[in-house]
Design a protein around this motif. Structure first.
Motif, short mmCIF file in Angstrom:
data_model
loop_
_atom_site.label_atom_id
_atom_site.label_comp_id
_atom_site.label_asym_id
_atom_site.label_seq_id
_atom_site.Cartn_x
_atom_site.Cartn_y
_atom_site.Cartn_z
N THR A 1 0.86 -1.18 0.00
CA THR A 1 0.00 0.00 0.00
C THR A 1 0.89 1.23 0.00
O THR A 1 1.95 1.22 0.59
CB THR A 1 -0.86 0.06 1.27
OG1 THR A 1 -1.03 -1.23 1.81
CG2 THR A 1 -2.21 0.62 0.97
N ASP A 2 0.42 2.23 -0.65
CA ASP A 2 1.12 3.50 -0.63
C ASP A 2 1.10 4.04 0.80
O ASP A 2 0.03 4.11 1.41
CB ASP A 2 0.42 4.46 -1.59
CG ASP A 2 1.11 5.80 -1.69
OD1 ASP A 2 2.31 5.87 -1.39
OD2 ASP A 2 0.45 6.76 -2.10
N PRO A 3 2.26 4.41 1.37
CA PRO A 3 2.27 4.90 2.76
C PRO A 3 1.37 6.12 2.98
O PRO A 3 0.75 6.25 4.03
CB PRO A 3 3.73 5.26 3.02
CG PRO A 3 4.51 4.56 1.98
CD PRO A 3 3.59 4.35 0.81
N ILE A 4 1.26 6.97 1.99
CA ILE A 4 0.41 8.14 2.13
C ILE A 4 -1.06 7.72 2.20
O ILE A 4 -1.83 8.25 2.99
CB ILE A 4 0.65 9.14 0.98
CG1 ILE A 4 2.06 9.70 1.10
CG2 ILE A 4 -0.39 10.25 0.99
CD1 ILE A 4 2.48 10.61 -0.01
N SER A 5 -1.44 6.72 1.43
CA SER A 5 -2.82 6.22 1.49
C SER A 5 -3.12 5.62 2.85
O SER A 5 -4.22 5.78 3.38
CB SER A 5 -3.05 5.17 0.41
OG SER A 5 -2.93 5.74 -0.86
N ALA A 6 -2.15 4.92 3.42
CA ALA A 6 -2.35 4.33 4.74
C ALA A 6 -2.52 5.42 5.79
O ALA A 6 -3.39 5.33 6.66
CB ALA A 6 -1.17 3.44 5.10
N GLU B 1 -3.61 8.49 5.23
CA GLU B 1 -4.90 9.11 4.98
C GLU B 1 -6.04 8.27 5.55
O GLU B 1 -6.99 8.82 6.12
CB GLU B 1 -5.12 9.31 3.48
CG GLU B 1 -4.25 10.40 2.89
CD GLU B 1 -4.37 10.47 1.38
OE1 GLU B 1 -4.95 9.55 0.76
OE2 GLU B 1 -3.86 11.44 0.80
N ALA B 2 -5.95 6.96 5.42
CA ALA B 2 -6.99 6.08 5.95
C ALA B 2 -7.06 6.15 7.47
O ALA B 2 -8.14 6.21 8.05
CB ALA B 2 -6.74 4.65 5.50
N VAL B 3 -5.90 6.17 8.12
CA VAL B 3 -5.87 6.25 9.59
C VAL B 3 -6.40 7.60 10.06
O VAL B 3 -7.18 7.67 11.02
CB VAL B 3 -4.44 5.99 10.11
CG1 VAL B 3 -4.33 6.30 11.59
CG2 VAL B 3 -4.03 4.55 9.85
N VAL B 4 -6.02 8.67 9.39
CA VAL B 4 -6.51 10.00 9.77
C VAL B 4 -8.02 10.09 9.56
O VAL B 4 -8.75 10.61 10.41
CB VAL B 4 -5.78 11.11 8.96
CG1 VAL B 4 -6.45 12.46 9.12
CG2 VAL B 4 -4.32 11.18 9.39
#
Length: 59
Positions: free
Chosen positions: A3-8, A10-13
């Protein structure tokens, strides 16, 4: 699955913001003189702890 770290992040936020909004709404309902009581706070805290555990596993 990578997974793209930025997507991860964003999902957590997003999850944290949604939990915060639900907590505010539940607190407001419990504070209102409607006789509304729930264990939602416990479930929200459990979900936040679980999300924190997932975040620690990911990093």
């Amino acid at each position: 699955m990578d997974t793209d770290p930025i997507s991860a992040v964003e999902a957590v936020v997003f999850l944290a913001l949604m939990l915060a909004i639900v907590k505010i709404a539940v607190d407001a309902l419990e504070a209102a003189p409607l006789g509304f009581q729930t264990q939602a706070d416990d479930y929200i805290e459990d979900a936040a702890d679980a999300a924190g555990g997932v975040w620690e596993d990911y990093t």
